[in-house]
Design an enzyme around this catalytic site. Structure first.
Site, mmCIF file in Angstrom:
data_model
loop_
_atom_site.group_PDB
_atom_site.id
_atom_site.type_symbol
_atom_site.label_atom_id
_atom_site.label_comp_id
_atom_site.label_asym_id
_atom_site.label_seq_id
_atom_site.Cartn_x
_atom_site.Cartn_y
_atom_site.Cartn_z
ATOM 1 N N GLU A 315 -4.747 -20.552 7.218
ATOM 2 C CA GLU A 315 -3.566 -20.396 6.678
ATOM 3 C C GLU A 315 -3.217 -19.555 5.198
ATOM 4 O O GLU A 315 -2.109 -19.883 4.782
ATOM 5 C CB GLU A 315 -2.556 -21.462 7.065
ATOM 6 C CG GLU A 315 -2.562 -21.725 8.597
ATOM 7 C CD GLU A 315 -1.595 -23.040 9.078
ATOM 8 O OE1 GLU A 315 -0.808 -23.026 9.789
ATOM 9 O OE2 GLU A 315 -1.480 -23.860 7.858
ATOM 10 N N ASN A 316 -4.091 -19.155 4.722
ATOM 11 C CA ASN A 316 -3.802 -18.502 3.352
ATOM 12 C C ASN A 316 -3.593 -16.998 3.596
ATOM 13 O O ASN A 316 -4.475 -16.243 4.035
ATOM 14 C CB ASN A 316 -5.446 -18.475 2.743
ATOM 15 C CG ASN A 316 -5.197 -17.564 1.464
ATOM 16 O OD1 ASN A 316 -4.254 -17.350 0.760
ATOM 17 N ND2 ASN A 316 -6.333 -17.084 0.901
#
Length: 682
Positions: A315-316
């Site tokens: 989730e970057n």
């Protein structure tokens, strides 16, 4: 061909007969039941033979304690050790070697129970541990005595990786919570505890080299090195590996509170108190980032004996990377075309650091890249909810030659019913993988993300559904009878409570808090037909609940798989298919009568918490009263019909973060009764 079909048919009959005789979970690879019984009394004694160690002695002693507690037999043998062997043992455990925890560990065992003796034979002590858990599930009783059911079992797991991830970053979980869940994991033969130690909401690991990490990033809630060693040993004694996760480069708010100079964006950072995905990200172009992380991973390598370390990597979105001119110039200089390329650059550095300390890398599926060495494990988690085909990321990783583990389909924090998890297989059903590629799929993990749980409620979100997931990881692929699974799960559920899991008893603690009294009978009935909102809709947008919000509300007392709702929904289906069955009609009336007085039993309680849920109680009572009348009299007044129509629509709007899960059954029953009335009139 006919002969083969006959063999398959006879095998299915044998499995079905055995399953009705015993209630083991997970279901063993091979089982033959017999009419033999081995009685349990004060003389019950365990001998351990072969290549032994402290682990098998401790496990055998724990087995005696649990057996004694369940049967009240006053068993005379207090401990099992090297000097406690008897000339006439009840149970002989024979192991050939001490097992090593890892992907290749041998967990197979043979269990024989007859009228004269019980035997557990295994190649390793770890296999013997699994056999002891099976044996404990074979205890039965009659009016005179307790005994073990006669069986001959040959058993081994289907998958080597059978994990439970507990997120302690969003809500810190004390040592006793972790220990009792390790006990439960061992009871259902799970063998990997994935410890999610860092995230935006907390850094839960003591660092001797960089103490600011836990001092500033944990609000004082972290695990010391001594506590970590204690958990590792506790797990080791139960044949469970411990995999730490330090989530980088994203999910980094708590790290950046301590070291803002490692951030991709210059600003003041705070430990996040909301749930959700946030932008604070480590700077992969800053050499100090790698210096701090190497120090941290060197400590982790010293503490955690397992060969694998999880680096997160999920989730970057790279928003802060896009805003940083220095980082953009670095990308141009290195020929990195995307943020994924930049993260791959970071991950390669992480992999080199881990190799230096003789560790291998695990990461969420976002780390996939041809440049990442194949020693890494890809942890697949995204699916339809994230806009991707279920299992596709796992298939992609396997085809690239990576070992994989699956969590998509096992997100227990989404509060989905048990059968939805149970029927997900780590090997995608629709895949065209070769046998060699399928062998790269190590198994899976149930994931307990903790945005909406505290030590009071976490057990009720993990168990008993995770016992069914454990069966999917252990048992053969053809063990998919949902009804039989639920029958066995009902019995395992009680065993989990006896083991120390608080999922049943803590519900009453919450309900007493809601009613502000000991009178919780009526509200308890309501929990059995209501379920918390699913798939994060309770925490829509990540803004409703904070880290220190109250999690002692009605939704926290409710669970997935509301027990009475499941029974009622099934009764309605049976009523439709067998309308003349008076027994089914009587059972339906029992529930409708019970619910019709529910609101009346709750209305005298008066406080803001309980007043919030009274509307759903009132709706349930009104519908139940009218339907019960309809069942008895085969008619409705026009007023009753209008009330039914209006009230059922009202019940479709969630109240207090829960939904009434008998509404669909109500609608089916109304249609059925109207059709019956029309048929009778004609």
């Amino acid at each position: 061909m006919k002969r083969i079909l006959l063999v398959v048919y006879l095998l299915s009959l044998t499995i079905g007969f055995a399953q009705k005789e015993v209630s083991i979970m997970p279901w063993p690879k091979s089982i033959e039941t017999t009419s033999s019984k081995y009685g349990i009394d004060t003389s019950f004694h365990i001998n351990v033979e072969g290549e032994v160690n402290d682990r098998i002695y401790k496990a055998s002693t724990r087995f005696l304690r649990r057996l004694n507690d369940y049967t009240g037999a006053f068993i005379e043998q207090g401990y099992v050790n090297s000097t406690s062997n008897s000339t006439n043992p009840s149970l002989i455990i024979t192991t050939k070697q001490v097992g090593e925890l890892g992907i290749d560990m041998d967990e197979s065992y043979e269990l024989i129970v007859d009228a004269n003796r019980i035997k557990i034979n295994s190649n390793t002590d770890i296999g013997a541990l699994r056999g002891l858990e099976t044996l404990l599930q074979l205890v039965r009783y009659n009016e005179k005595s307790f005994y073990f059911t006669g069986v001959h079992i040959r058993d081994a797991p289907r998958f080597a990786w059978r994990g439970l991830m507990i997120d302690v970053a969003r809500h810190y979980q004390p040592m006793d919570v972790l220990k009792r869940n390790l006990d439960a994991m061992a009871a259902v033969k799970m063998n990997v505890f994935h410890w999610h130690l860092t995230d935006d909401q907390g850094f839960r690991l003591e660092s001797k080299k960089h103490p600011k990490l836990h001092e500033l990033g944990s609000h004082g809630q972290f695990y010391t090195h001594e506590q970590i060693r204690e958990i590792i040993q506790y797990a080791l004694d139960r044949g469970i590996r411990v995999i730490p996760e330090i989530d980088v480069p994203g999910h980094a708010s708590a790290i950046l509170v301590a070291y803002p100079e490692l951030a991709s964006k210059e600003k003041m950072y705070t430990v996040e108190k909301y749930a959700g995905v946030f932008h604070p990200t480590l700077d992969p172009t800053n050499e100090k980032t790698y210096m701090v992380l190497e120090d941290l991973f060197s400590e982790i390598a010293m503490l955690f004996p397992d060969e694998y370390v999880h680096i997160g990597g999920d989730e970057n979105e790279g928003k802060h990377w896009d805003e940083n001119i220095k980082i953009q110039k670095f990308k141009e200089r290195k020929g990195l075309k995307s943020n994924h390329d930049l993260q791959t650059h970071f991950n390669i550095r992480m992999q080199k650091i881990l190799h230096k300390y003789h560790k291998k890398m695990i990461g969420w599926e976002e780390i996939i890249s041809p440049q990442i060495e194949k020693s890494a494990i890809i942890h697949s988690w995204r699916g339809a909810h994230e806009g991707l085909p279920d299992g596709q990321s796992l298939i992609n990783a396997v085809k690239l030659g990576y070992h994989t583990i699956l969590s998509n389909g096992y997100y227990i924090d989404r509060m989905l019913p048990v059968e939805e998890h149970y029927l997900v297989d780590p090997i995608p059903v629709t895949s065209t993988l070769t046998r060699e590629q399928e062998a790269l799929i190590l198994g899976g993990e149930a994931t307990m993300w903790s945005e909406l749980v505290t030590p009071l409620t976490i057990d009720s979100r993990i168990w008993p559904r995770t016992a069914a997931i454990a069966e999917r990881f252990w048992s053969q692929k053809n063990i998919i009878d949902v009804e039989d699974m639920q029958r066995r799960l009902h019995k395992v559920n009680k065993c989990l409570e006896a083991l120390g899991i608080t999922h049943i008893r803590n519900r009453d603690v919450i309900l007493r808090n809601i009613t502000k009294s000991n009178n919780i009978e009526a509200i308890s009935v309501l929990t059995r037909v209501c379920e918390p909102l699913k798939v994060y809709s309770r925490n829509a947008g990540g803004t409703e609940y904070q880290s220190y919000a109250p999690f002692t509300l009605f939704a926290d007392a409710c669970t997935a798989d509301a027990a009475d709702a499941k029974i009622f929904n099934k009764l309605v289906e049976q009523c439709i298919t067998d309308p003349g069955n008076k027994r089914i009609k009587t059972q339906l009336q029992y529930y409708l009568q019970r619910w019709s007085v529910l609101y009346n039993n709750l209305k005298d309680f008066d406080n803001p918490i309980i007043n919030e849920i009274k509307p759903i109680a009132k709706q349930l009572s009104e519908i139940s009263y009218i339907l019960n009348y309809f069942l008895k009299n085969n008619k409705l007044t026009s007023t009753q019909e209008e009330i039914l129509k209006t009230t059922i629509q009202e019940t479709k709007t969630p109240v207090a973060d829960v939904e009434l899960v008998v509404v669909s059954a109500f609608e089916k029953l109304i249609i059925h009764l109207k059709n019956q009335k029309k048929h009778t009139s004609n």
